[in-house]
Scaffold this motif. Structure first.
Motif, PDB file in Angstrom:
ATOM      1  N   MET A 185       0.824  -1.202   0.000  1.00  0.00           N
ATOM      2  CA  MET A 185       0.000   0.000   0.000  1.00  0.00           C
ATOM      3  C   MET A 185       0.862   1.257   0.000  1.00  0.00           C
ATOM      4  O   MET A 185       0.572   2.235  -0.706  1.00  0.00           O
ATOM      5  CB  MET A 185      -0.943  -0.021   1.198  1.00  0.00           C
ATOM      6  N   ASN A 186       1.921   1.247   0.796  1.00  0.00           N
ATOM      7  CA  ASN A 186       2.796   2.414   0.842  1.00  0.00           C
ATOM      8  C   ASN A 186       3.545   2.601  -0.473  1.00  0.00           C
ATOM      9  O   ASN A 186       3.802   3.737  -0.894  1.00  0.00           O
ATOM     10  CB  ASN A 186       3.780   2.286   2.009  1.00  0.00           C
ATOM     11  N   GLN A 187       3.875   1.497  -1.136  1.00  0.00           N
ATOM     12  CA  GLN A 187       4.500   1.602  -2.449  1.00  0.00           C
ATOM     13  C   GLN A 187       3.533   2.207  -3.466  1.00  0.00           C
ATOM     14  O   GLN A 187       3.906   3.072  -4.258  1.00  0.00           O
ATOM     15  CB  GLN A 187       4.971   0.223  -2.914  1.00  0.00           C
ATOM     16  N   LEU A 188       2.278   1.741  -3.435  1.00  0.00           N
ATOM     17  CA  LEU A 188       1.269   2.295  -4.338  1.00  0.00           C
ATOM     18  C   LEU A 188       1.044   3.774  -4.057  1.00  0.00           C
ATOM     19  O   LEU A 188       0.860   4.578  -4.987  1.00  0.00           O
ATOM     20  CB  LEU A 188      -0.050   1.525  -4.185  1.00  0.00           C
ATOM     21  N   LEU A 189       1.058   4.140  -2.781  1.00  0.00           N
ATOM     22  CA  LEU A 189       0.889   5.539  -2.412  1.00  0.00           C
ATOM     23  C   LEU A 189       2.050   6.382  -2.937  1.00  0.00           C
ATOM     24  O   LEU A 189       1.853   7.485  -3.465  1.00  0.00           O
ATOM     25  CB  LEU A 189       0.785   5.658  -0.887  1.00  0.00           C
ATOM     26  N   HIS A 190       3.252   5.843  -2.822  1.00  0.00           N
ATOM     27  CA  HIS A 190       4.440   6.554  -3.310  1.00  0.00           C
ATOM     28  C   HIS A 190       4.398   6.741  -4.818  1.00  0.00           C
ATOM     29  O   HIS A 190       4.867   7.758  -5.344  1.00  0.00           O
ATOM     30  CB  HIS A 190       5.700   5.787  -2.904  1.00  0.00           C
ATOM     31  N   GLN A 191       3.812   5.768  -5.520  1.00  0.00           N
ATOM     32  CA  GLN A 191       3.719   5.838  -6.974  1.00  0.00           C
ATOM     33  C   GLN A 191       2.599   6.773  -7.451  1.00  0.00           C
ATOM     34  O   GLN A 191       2.526   7.079  -8.643  1.00  0.00           O
ATOM     35  CB  GLN A 191       3.478   4.438  -7.546  1.00  0.00           C
ATOM     36  N   SER A 192       1.744   7.194  -6.543  1.00  0.00           N
ATOM     37  CA  SER A 192       0.627   8.084  -6.898  1.00  0.00           C
ATOM     38  C   SER A 192       1.102   9.529  -6.852  1.00  0.00           C
ATOM     39  O   SER A 192       0.682  10.329  -6.017  1.00  0.00           O
ATOM     40  CB  SER A 192      -0.553   7.860  -5.932  1.00  0.00           C
ATOM     41  N   ASP A 193       1.983   9.856  -7.778  1.00  0.00           N
ATOM     42  CA  ASP A 193       2.621  11.173  -7.750  1.00  0.00           C
ATOM     43  C   ASP A 193       2.315  12.005  -9.000  1.00  0.00           C
ATOM     44  O   ASP A 193       2.981  13.000  -9.256  1.00  0.00           O
ATOM     45  CB  ASP A 193       4.132  11.030  -7.572  1.00  0.00           C
ATOM     46  N   TYR A 194       1.325  11.595  -9.780  1.00  0.00           N
ATOM     47  CA  TYR A 194       0.933  12.385 -10.935  1.00  0.00           C
ATOM     48  C   TYR A 194      -0.548  12.140 -11.226  1.00  0.00           C
ATOM     49  O   TYR A 194      -1.154  11.192 -10.720  1.00  0.00           O
ATOM     50  CB  TYR A 194       1.780  12.052 -12.162  1.00  0.00           C
ATOM     51  N   TYR A 195      -1.137  13.000 -12.043  1.00  0.00           N
ATOM     52  CA  TYR A 195      -2.544  12.882 -12.401  1.00  0.00           C
ATOM     53  C   TYR A 195      -2.724  13.229 -13.873  1.00  0.00           C
ATOM     54  O   TYR A 195      -1.857  13.852 -14.494  1.00  0.00           O
ATOM     55  CB  TYR A 195      -3.419  13.783 -11.527  1.00  0.00           C
ATOM     56  N   ASN A 196      -3.863  12.826 -14.425  1.00  0.00           N
ATOM     57  CA  ASN A 196      -4.206  13.132 -15.814  1.00  0.00           C
ATOM     58  C   ASN A 196      -5.464  13.986 -15.846  1.00  0.00           C
ATOM     59  O   ASN A 196      -6.350  13.839 -14.990  1.00  0.00           O
ATOM     60  CB  ASN A 196      -4.458  11.857 -16.620  1.00  0.00           C
ATOM     61  N   THR A 197      -5.566  14.851 -16.845  1.00  0.00           N
ATOM     62  CA  THR A 197      -6.777  15.652 -17.038  1.00  0.00           C
ATOM     63  C   THR A 197      -7.218  15.578 -18.494  1.00  0.00           C
ATOM     64  O   THR A 197      -6.388  15.452 -19.401  1.00  0.00           O
ATOM     65  CB  THR A 197      -6.553  17.131 -16.670  1.00  0.00           C
ATOM     66  N   THR A 198      -8.529  15.659 -18.709  1.00  0.00           N
ATOM     67  CA  THR A 198      -9.078  15.756 -20.059  1.00  0.00           C
ATOM     68  C   THR A 198     -10.246  16.743 -20.039  1.00  0.00           C
ATOM     69  O   THR A 198     -11.004  16.808 -19.069  1.00  0.00           O
ATOM     70  CB  THR A 198      -9.599  14.396 -20.574  1.00  0.00           C
ATOM     71  N   GLY A 199     -10.382  17.500 -21.106  1.00  0.00           N
ATOM     72  CA  GLY A 199     -11.563  18.321 -21.345  1.00  0.00           C
ATOM     73  C   GLY A 199     -11.677  19.597 -20.553  1.00  0.00           C
ATOM     74  O   GLY A 199     -12.691  20.301 -20.672  1.00  0.00           O
ATOM     75  N   MET A 200     -10.693  19.943 -19.732  1.00  0.00           N
ATOM     76  CA  MET A 200     -10.807  21.150 -18.919  1.00  0.00           C
ATOM     77  C   MET A 200     -10.495  22.386 -19.751  1.00  0.00           C
ATOM     78  O   MET A 200      -9.705  22.347 -20.698  1.00  0.00           O
ATOM     79  CB  MET A 200      -9.897  21.065 -17.706  1.00  0.00           C
ATOM     80  N   MET A 201     -11.102  23.499 -19.379  1.00  0.00           N
ATOM     81  CA  MET A 201     -10.896  24.754 -20.081  1.00  0.00           C
ATOM     82  C   MET A 201      -9.646  25.458 -19.540  1.00  0.00           C
ATOM     83  O   MET A 201      -9.263  25.274 -18.380  1.00  0.00           O
ATOM     84  CB  MET A 201     -12.124  25.654 -19.926  1.00  0.00           C
ATOM     85  N   ASN A 202      -9.033  26.238 -20.397  1.00  0.00           N
ATOM     86  CA  ASN A 202      -7.875  27.049 -20.004  1.00  0.00           C
ATOM     87  C   ASN A 202      -6.659  26.226 -19.608  1.00  0.00           C
ATOM     88  O   ASN A 202      -5.770  26.722 -18.912  1.00  0.00           O
ATOM     89  CB  ASN A 202      -8.246  28.006 -18.856  1.00  0.00           C
ATOM     90  N   MET A 203      -6.614  24.950 -20.013  1.00  0.00           N
ATOM     91  CA  MET A 203      -5.436  24.128 -19.768  1.00  0.00           C
ATOM     92  C   MET A 203      -5.440  22.978 -20.772  1.00  0.00           C
ATOM     93  O   MET A 203      -6.486  22.578 -21.277  1.00  0.00           O
ATOM     94  CB  MET A 203      -5.395  23.586 -18.331  1.00  0.00           C
ATOM     95  N   GLU A 204      -4.265  22.458 -21.052  1.00  0.00           N
ATOM     96  CA  GLU A 204      -4.137  21.371 -22.007  1.00  0.00           C
ATOM     97  C   GLU A 204      -4.414  20.027 -21.334  1.00  0.00           C
ATOM     98  O   GLU A 204      -4.118  19.838 -20.147  1.00  0.00           O
ATOM     99  CB  GLU A 204      -2.726  21.358 -22.607  1.00  0.00           C
ATOM    100  N   ASN A 205      -4.972  19.099 -22.111  1.00  0.00           N
ATOM    101  CA  ASN A 205      -5.050  17.724 -21.629  1.00  0.00           C
ATOM    102  C   ASN A 205      -3.636  17.200 -21.404  1.00  0.00           C
ATOM    103  O   ASN A 205      -2.707  17.567 -22.123  1.00  0.00           O
ATOM    104  CB  ASN A 205      -5.741  16.827 -22.664  1.00  0.00           C
TER     105      ASN A 205
END
Length: 263
Positions: free
Chosen positions: A132-152
């Motif tokens: 679980m702690n390894q998975l938590l450590h790997q959760s260091d980025y995110y993805n976005t789609t469709g938002m205004m005023n920023m790129e996917n």
């Protein structure tokens, strides 16, 4: 005759007004103090206002003039692992429906690890927490789609490129807390300001299912013991580490409300 027409027109107008207003969702919750996005539940009134049908995950949505805030909370270890390993998606629909054109993906799904197969052997609690702690450590980025005023795209959680804030944390009370703050200008094109006419707005929280985990409903045994931690589900006893490749549908929870503008 004219009198009857006037009465009919009045009744029709009242019916039209009532039918239109009845389609409006209730106002949401205004956030008087900005949320500090750090994975702590202390900024939110507890328990949270909403729950999934299994009552093993709570969530809440609020807003102020600048941001839309989302919090997800769970003390269920199967839900926690699904969120960290299989990923979670927050959908935003400014039309108050269930469209999935605008999304924030965090945590992102982790690649399958063939070495994690345990051949029906129980998993020790220490091994589980290490994973679980390894998975938590790997959760260091995110993805976005469709938002205004920023790129996917894909962004580090500490990125200064945009104003989205996300955090996820395993706490000492065996809970997992997810928090996000998304600028309303990324969803509506502008901040909330005087003259804003509220309409329905929807937020969908989608938790993916891992093919390795199989069906939902896992719970820890009453005692971890010294040998290993076993899980049991709706259909009887089952080892947590067993390989079950039955793909399950993601769990979706939607909340429809009106954004609140406080004067």
């Amino acid at each position: 005759m004219k009198g009857r027409l006037r009465v009919f027109a009045l009744l029709a107008g009242m019916f039209f007004q009532f039918s239109c207003s009845s389609r409006l969702a209730p106002p949401g919750h205004y956030q008087d103090s900005p949320i500090i996005v750090d994975g702590n539940i202390s900024d939110w009134g507890f328990p949270l206002r909403f729950s999934n049908p299994e009552y093993n995950m709570q969530y809440e949505v609020s807003n102020d003039k600048k941001n839309l805030y989302v919090c997800v909370y769970s003390r269920d270890i199967s839900v926690q692992k699904r969120i960290l390993k299989s990923g979670m998606i927050i959908y935003f629909d400014p039309k108050g429906e269930k469209n999935k054109n605008i999304s924030l993906v965090f945590p992102v799904k982790k690649p399958a690890d063939p070495s994690a197969q345990r051949n029906n052997e129980p998993i020790r609690y220490s091994e589980y927490m290490t994973e679980m702690n390894q998975l938590l450590h790997q959760s260091d980025y995110y993805n976005t789609t469709g938002m205004m005023n920023m790129e996917n795209g894909q962004y580090a959680i500490d990125s200064k490129i945009n104003n989205i804030q996300v955090a996820i944390k395993l706490n000492g009370d065996s809970s997992l807390v997810y928090e996000a703050a998304v600028p309303i200008s990324y969803l509506l094109g502008t901040d909330l300001k005087s003259g804003y006419k509220p309409g329905n707005f929807s937020v969908g929280i989608v938790v993916n299912h891992s093919a390795q985990n199989g069906s939902t409903g896992y719970r820890p045994h009453n005692s971890y013991g010294g040998g290993g931690m076993r899980m049991h589900g709706m259909g009887g006893g089952r080892n947590y580490g067993s390989a079950n490749h039955t793909e399950a549908k993601p769990e979706e929870n939607w909340d429809t409300f009106q954004l609140v503008l406080k004067k």
